[in-house]
Write a protein that holds these residues in place. Sequence first.
Motif: not given
Length: 280
Positions: A204-206, A233-235, A247-248, A263-264
Amino acid sequence: MNKIVETTNFSYRYNEAPDMALKDINFDAQAGEFVAIIGANGAGKSTLCNALAGLIPNYFIGHTNGEIRIRGENISKLGVGELSQTVGLVFQNPFNQLSYTAETVSEELAFGLGNRGLVKEIMIEKINKVAEIVQITNLLNRNPLELSGGQVQRVALAAAIILEPQILILDECTTQLDPVGSQQIMKTVKMLNREGMTIIMVDHDMEKVADLANKVLVMHEGRLVLNDTPQKIFSNPKLTDYGVKAPDYYEITKDYSPHSVILTEEQAVKRLKEVLMNED
């Protein structure tokens, strides 16, 4: 790369359950890939892990359609013992991993090796090596039932990787660990992946997913709804519809970095320096 995992229209319903837990799952993984499975609670992630490890249909009673192939072989035709030669699984609850027959952690780690008929000298060598990797050398003479949840989680990981599987499945394997312990475990997993082990991880930790995975599967209500690189995926604007947040670092940087997906932390720091230099 060679295809090592392949699911084709795989569906599963637990016995007596009214609805399908998995619905027409199709994806593949190449040897050496790091695949993350994400989604809201109840999306079917753990069920998929159990299916990939052969616990479905060999252990859990239910109804299946379609197939899962590991190294080209249909797992429905393989026993759990035979499949364990290739696939290792670390459960979400590490206490489910214990044999409850061992008086020490060393004996717990030797359990699977003994089933393979290894001689004592080789078993001791492998136990000491994996204990050092997972940082449990100081626990080898302890009773597994007297350990904390975090310690048992480390033992569970060691018990899985000591058998040297080609595929390691991690079902939220750091839930009992503090942030430092979780980081240490992920460092070990990353090393195993670099050495060629295929990793399939539920988490669950993106931030962790974005840092480690090269492929991300998004589950929603038993279906595989997205399957792509972390960047895509995250965009994806539909991601929140499936109960998942990016992710934050992506949320923080997307406005001043519209043409790249960050992302990082490392990517964010680099981009921020570029922005500040351009302003000067």
